[in-house]
Motif scaffolding. Structure first.
Motif, PDB file in Angstrom:
ATOM      1  N   VAL A  41      33.538  45.432  47.696  1.00 51.06           N
ATOM      2  CA  VAL A  41      34.859  45.899  48.107  1.00 51.06           C
ATOM      3  C   VAL A  41      35.805  45.863  46.909  1.00 51.06           C
ATOM      4  O   VAL A  41      35.905  44.841  46.220  1.00 51.06           O
ATOM      5  N   LEU A  42      36.492  46.960  46.665  1.00 51.13           N
ATOM      6  CA  LEU A  42      37.511  47.034  45.618  1.00 51.13           C
ATOM      7  C   LEU A  42      38.871  47.141  46.293  1.00 51.13           C
ATOM      8  O   LEU A  42      39.094  48.050  47.096  1.00 51.13           O
ATOM      9  N   ILE A  43      39.761  46.214  45.982  1.00 54.32           N
ATOM     10  CA  ILE A  43      41.100  46.206  46.576  1.00 54.32           C
ATOM     11  C   ILE A  43      42.126  46.476  45.487  1.00 54.32           C
ATOM     12  O   ILE A  43      42.172  45.778  44.470  1.00 54.32           O
ATOM     13  N   LEU A  44      42.929  47.513  45.671  1.00 55.44           N
ATOM     14  CA  LEU A  44      43.940  47.901  44.691  1.00 55.44           C
ATOM     15  C   LEU A  44      45.314  47.441  45.166  1.00 55.44           C
ATOM     16  O   LEU A  44      45.871  47.985  46.118  1.00 55.44           O
ATOM     17  N   GLY A  45      45.811  46.393  44.519  1.00 54.05           N
ATOM     18  CA  GLY A  45      47.106  45.812  44.901  1.00 54.05           C
ATOM     19  C   GLY A  45      46.897  44.456  45.541  1.00 54.05           C
ATOM     20  O   GLY A  45      46.232  44.351  46.566  1.00 54.05           O
ATOM     21  N   ALA A  46      47.472  43.413  44.927  1.00 55.07           N
ATOM     22  CA  ALA A  46      47.305  42.050  45.442  1.00 55.07           C
ATOM     23  C   ALA A  46      48.628  41.489  45.951  1.00 55.07           C
ATOM     24  O   ALA A  46      48.976  40.344  45.680  1.00 55.07           O
ATOM     25  N   GLY A  47      49.357  42.349  46.682  1.00 54.11           N
ATOM     26  CA  GLY A  47      50.530  41.853  47.389  1.00 54.11           C
ATOM     27  C   GLY A  47      50.078  41.167  48.663  1.00 54.11           C
ATOM     28  O   GLY A  47      48.919  40.753  48.788  1.00 54.11           O
ATOM     29  N   VAL A  48      50.954  41.089  49.649  1.00 56.02           N
ATOM     30  CA  VAL A  48      50.611  40.421  50.904  1.00 56.02           C
ATOM     31  C   VAL A  48      49.434  41.110  51.592  1.00 56.02           C
ATOM     32  O   VAL A  48      48.483  40.470  52.035  1.00 56.02           O
ATOM     33  N   ALA A  49      49.481  42.453  51.670  1.00 56.36           N
ATOM     34  CA  ALA A  49      48.393  43.197  52.313  1.00 56.36           C
ATOM     35  C   ALA A  49      47.082  43.029  51.554  1.00 56.36           C
ATOM     36  O   ALA A  49      46.024  42.811  52.147  1.00 56.36           O
ATOM     37  N   GLY A  50      47.151  43.112  50.239  1.00 59.01           N
ATOM     38  CA  GLY A  50      45.953  42.976  49.424  1.00 59.01           C
ATOM     39  C   GLY A  50      45.315  41.608  49.541  1.00 59.01           C
ATOM     40  O   GLY A  50      44.089  41.483  49.647  1.00 59.01           O
TER      41      GLY A  50
END
Length: 374
Positions: A168-177
């Protein structure tokens, strides 16, 4: 003072006030009025509200009789016309994404507060609807991806052989990320995460993800916790780094948004075409154009065997808890208006109030919105 909670548009399942906050609102000195059937799609009946102490009224009665009107999505022009000019309207209006619509809403004269303009300061954390709803989005995005993925998420050893775990690649590590990382890891996936802010590396790694670093990002420390526009040189480095990981990814979750701007394109057509068939992309920035070039809002597009799901309203799919969280944000926001004598006042010296009051007396007062309009 009377609070009126409105029913949301037909596409929305959430509600802005839930029965569990009504007692606390009454203790602050408010009388709570709820539009009939407003909570039905979130599994809160009119009887639940009445049992908690709220009055059930029609939409017209709410609009005419309430001092303070609350919703999630912006109300329609016909409803806005019915709000007296000396009253208050609170919603999550996305004014930087839709400045013209916000201007039209402001023209009706009420004092308008937008919950998604709350400054990201420590004192405002309990009121931050973007964070609370992003928690829901990050969680649901991974479940949505898993439901549409052609393989298992975890590694499985069976009599028929070993199944390798999903990448899994997640772009953006804010709250949702961060919530997406936690959920994907619980399901047994191998997770890589990318963010322009190096300071979130430790958080990502603590959740079991590998952090993808690209040097040269613009400093976002003074942006109030939001992402900022990057240089072209950085974007090129970013594109190369993401392309390498996208080619190996089975699932991509995108969350990147910049307030007042089109969502940055992070997943190009070439990257999508390099992914193996049966892979899934869930684009949470779809409403603002999407982080993937193939994204269409509220649609699932299949390209070269890859599903691209455009959905900016994932909280609506978990309406009961998402509504509870939103209602708690509203409760905590209203607390800053009430003094010890239970008197309601708008203190413009309060940073939160001053930032969130985006319009009054028919005029926009938020600098960001005015800049976009001009």
């Amino acid at each position: 003072m009377k609070i009126g909670a409105l029913q949301e548009p037909s596409f929305e399942n959430r509600v802005s006030i839930t029965p569990d906050v009504i007692d606390a609102l009454q203790k602050l000195g408010f009388t709570v009025q709820v539009e009939s059937k407003a909570g039905e799609k979130a599994y809160y009946s009119d009887a639940d509200y009445e049992k908690a102490g709220a009055k059930i009224l029609s939409r017209n009665e709410i609009l005419k009789d309430s001092d303070l009107i609350i919703s999630i999505h912006p109300i329609d022009p016909d409803s806005a016309k019915q709000i007296p000019k000396d009253k208050i309207y609170i919603g999550t209006l996305s004014p930087l994404a839709f400045p013209q619509k916000t201007k039209e809403l402001a023209s009706f004269g009420a004092k308008i507060f937008s919950m998604d303009t709350i400054p990201r300061i420590t004192r405002a954390q309990s009121m931050d609807v973007l964070s609370s709803q992003a928690t829901v989005s990050g969680y649901k995005a991974v479940l949505l991806a898993a439901a549409n993925y052609s393989r298992f998420f975890p590694m499985l050893t069976t009599a028929a052989g070993t199944i390798t775990p999903a990448r899994v690649l997640i772009l953006g590590a804010g709250v949702a990320g961060l919530q997406a990382i936690a959920t994907a890891r619980r399901l047994g996936a191998v997770v890589d995460v990318f963010d322009t802010r190096p300071e979130v590396k430790e958080q990502c790694m603590s959740l079991g993800a590998k952090f993808v670093e690209v040097e040269g990002a613009a400093d976002a420390s003074k942006s109030g916790g939001y992402a900022v526009e990057q240089t072209e040189d950085y974007k090129n480095k970013q594109k190369e780094a993401i392309a390498k990981f996208a080619e190996k990814a089975d699932i991509i979750i995108t969350t990147a948004l910049i307030p007042g701007k089109k969502a940055p394109v992070l997943i190009t057509k070439e990257m999508v075409n390099s992914m193996r068939k049966g892979s899934v992309i869930v684009d949470m920035a779809a409403m603002n154009g999407g982080n993937c070039e193939y994204t269409e809002n509220d649609k699932t597009v299949v390209q070269n065997g890859v599903k691209i799901i455009g959905d900016s309203n994932l909280p609506s799919s978990q309406p009961m808890d998402a509504s509870k969280m939103y209602a708690k944000n509203i409760l905590n926001f209203l607390k800053i208006f009430v003094n010890k004598e239970k008197q309601f006042s708008i203190n413009m010296e309060d940073e939160i109030i001053n930032t969130c009051l985006i319009a009054e007396s028919g005029n926009i007062r938020h600098k960001g919105i005015l800049s976009l309009l001009s």
